[in-house]
Design a protein around this motif. Sequence first.
Motif, PDB file in Angstrom:
ATOM      1  N   HIS A 200       0.696  -1.075  -0.033  1.00 22.25           N
ATOM      2  CA  HIS A 200      -0.104  -0.033   0.002  1.00 22.25           C
ATOM      3  C   HIS A 200       0.859   1.283  -0.042  1.00 22.25           C
ATOM      4  CE1 HIS A 200      -2.830  -2.659   1.580  1.00 22.25           C
ATOM      5  NE2 HIS A 200      -4.101  -2.118   0.960  1.00 22.25           N
ATOM      6  N   ILE A 201       1.879   1.287   0.902  1.00 17.32           N
ATOM      7  CA  ILE A 201       2.875   2.364   0.993  1.00 17.32           C
ATOM      8  C   ILE A 201       3.671   2.686  -0.500  1.00 17.32           C
ATOM      9  CG2 ILE A 201       4.674   3.433   2.176  1.00 17.32           C
ATOM     10  CD1 ILE A 201       2.189   3.320   3.879  1.00 17.32           C
ATOM     11  N   ALA A 202       4.161   1.433  -1.071  1.00 15.10           N
ATOM     12  CA  ALA A 202       4.902   1.527  -2.150  1.00 15.10           C
ATOM     13  C   ALA A 202       3.739   2.265  -3.359  1.00 15.10           C
ATOM     14  CB  ALA A 202       5.201   0.329  -2.686  1.00 15.10           C
ATOM     15  N   ALA A 203       2.647   1.625  -3.659  1.00 18.39           N
ATOM     16  CA  ALA A 203       1.505   2.305  -4.470  1.00 18.39           C
ATOM     17  C   ALA A 203       1.387   3.751  -3.932  1.00 18.39           C
ATOM     18  CB  ALA A 203       0.277   1.579  -4.217  1.00 18.39           C
ATOM     19  N   LEU A 204       1.444   4.135  -2.931  1.00 17.68           N
ATOM     20  CA  LEU A 204       0.940   5.523  -2.427  1.00 17.68           C
ATOM     21  C   LEU A 204       1.893   6.417  -2.826  1.00 17.68           C
ATOM     22  CD1 LEU A 204      -0.372   7.875  -1.228  1.00 17.68           C
ATOM     23  CD2 LEU A 204       0.420   7.078   0.772  1.00 17.68           C
TER      24      LEU A 204
END
Length: 443
Positions: free
Chosen positions: A115-119
């Motif tokens: 999720h953080i990588a996609a953000l």
Amino acid sequence: MPDAFVLVSFAVLPDGYTREGRHCAELVRSMTACGAVDAVGLNCVSAPGAMRALVQQLGETELPLAVMPNAGYPVVTRTRVQYQGRPEYFARELARLAAEGVRILGGCCGTTPAHIAALRAALDALPETLPAAPAAAVSTATKPEVEKDDAFLRKLNAGKKVIAIELDSPKDADLTGYLDGARRLQAAGADLLTIADCPIARARMDSSLVACRVHRELGLNVLPHMTCRDRNLNATKALLLGLYAEGVREVLAITGDPIPTAERDEVKNVYQFNSRKLAQYIVSLAGEGREMPSPLTVFGALNLNARNFDVELRRAQEKLQNGMSGFLTQPVLSAQAVVNLKKTRETLGEKAKILAGIMPVVSQRNAIFMENEVNGIHVDAEIIERFAGLDRAQGEELGLEVSVKAAQAAAPYADGFYLMTPFNRIALMERLIARLKDEGIAD
């Protein structure tokens, strides 16, 4: 550490309120005003889409905003709790928030490295120049005028002595006799009908539904009691919105009697609020962008017969601070109750509207029962003795005499009277209202 960066974040439900009834916009304002916070925001409870709607309710803010939603909503599978929100959706919604001015972004429950990588990737794709803060959406549509008060409030605020009278709702589903009694009390001169919410925790017809029916059919102003015992936040909010839509503009917020011990295995207490938190929640529903165009007027209870009245008076001050506008008192049936009423007026001032409780005693047995078994009522021994040996007619006549004298003693310190109907004796209350008006005690 004077150089520390302080971020305060609040977890609120998807409608913007905490579990204690505080709205997120109010919380953000209080943190901004305190001067000790560098950033403020929201975290947990909601998924990204709901969190974005909450941010829009905040409008423009002076402090940088932080937003850390959950990765969707939890799904319980046997002993595991999983969040099934996809990283791509999480990133897209938070990137929209960044484009609208949110400066600190992250995730709470269920957020994974994916999720953080996609953000991170979504944020890197945004243009370098972004707005400073989100703005609340403002509707330009013309809304119809809504009556914000009623005849009772206008009379009360004009300084006239009002009469509120309590009539317990039926124990069965037949409202015919109740409406007839309410109609008679209205004709006698009652300004407001108050309806208890299942007194002593025994089920009766719902006070709010009865209030709506009375107001709709008779045009009589009503004050439904609302306890903290039987409803959580969602049920409370739903009921308040319905009351407002029906034209009800006052409620009485009380903690409520607990369920009798023997019944607690089958009937559960809720108590998500106490009366002070409930009052705060009720008034918070009104305002720009909120659910009500104007606030309901919230009254509370004041026990003039409390053993430690100083504690009761401090609690009343807290109730005022939390949004209550006035109080309905327990019955004035002793000299000490009058002393405490005077002290209340001197302490709270003219801002608090006080309706002095008047409950006719109708027999010695009735007086002894109230003195020994009804919480919050104290009957002077002299009054109890005066009822010895009287028949029904004599008891009612003496009860009227005692009630009028109590009202006369209370009048200098009260804005009106809260009459309590004993044993559904409508004719007795008609006579009492007439005497109060004839004596010039009530307008």
